[in-house]
Scaffold this active site. Sequence first.
Site, PDB file in Angstrom:
ATOM      1  N   CYS A  94       0.855  -1.184   0.000  1.00 16.46           N
ATOM      2  CA  CYS A  94       0.000   0.000   0.000  1.00 16.46           C
ATOM      3  C   CYS A  94       0.894   1.239   0.000  1.00 16.46           C
ATOM      4  CB  CYS A  94      -0.904  -0.008   1.228  1.00 16.46           C
ATOM      5  SG  CYS A  94      -2.090   1.343   1.231  1.00 16.46           S
ATOM      6  N   LEU A  95       1.030   1.850  -1.159  1.00 18.84           N
ATOM      7  CA  LEU A  95       1.799   3.088  -1.309  1.00 18.84           C
ATOM      8  C   LEU A  95       0.944   4.084  -2.082  1.00 18.84           C
ATOM      9  CD1 LEU A  95       5.351   1.855  -2.415  1.00 18.84           C
ATOM     10  CD2 LEU A  95       4.660   2.639  -0.153  1.00 18.84           C
TER      11      LEU A  95
END
Length: 178
Positions: A94-95
């Site tokens: 999750c970026l």
Amino acid sequence: MNKDDAIMDGPKRMQNELKQMMEQKQLSQLQLLEPEKDNIYKWYALLMPNTPPYDKGAFKLEIDFPKEYPFRPPILHINTKIYHPNINERGQVCLPILEAEHWKPTSRIEHVLQVLIATINDPQPDNPYNVEIASQFVNDPKKFYRMAEAWVDRYGEHRPTEQELARIARRKKKAAMR
């Protein structure tokens, strides 16, 4: 890289970015970066974070570029199990930089990898993939660090020494000359 090069077609741009990263070697926590044989759209590397609890192991990284790159972001997978609030059980990361609404065609993979390394070294509980682990990171950090360290011990890849990395580089160089 000049402005026009930033949005050149995918394969040419990926080759240029890969070449620059391999020559400059500025990402010391990312080792053994290489594309899949005969497929510039898939890269592999070994992440070697430098902060506890992740600094005792290494983690296999897979980077998948869509055919529409650079107009669509790459997909990152950590192929080694890791206890981390920003990485789910399937290794998806999750970026925010990789989300469609934040991605820009001028974004460079080196910057994406810098953000990934920073996130692994300093988990971001406000933007979690795993809410339970993020909650533990915030509310019971000692337990979080014990669990993360246990996962590194159990699932982490061997962390090569500088000498081992140099040996691997020499072997790859010899193989490339054949």
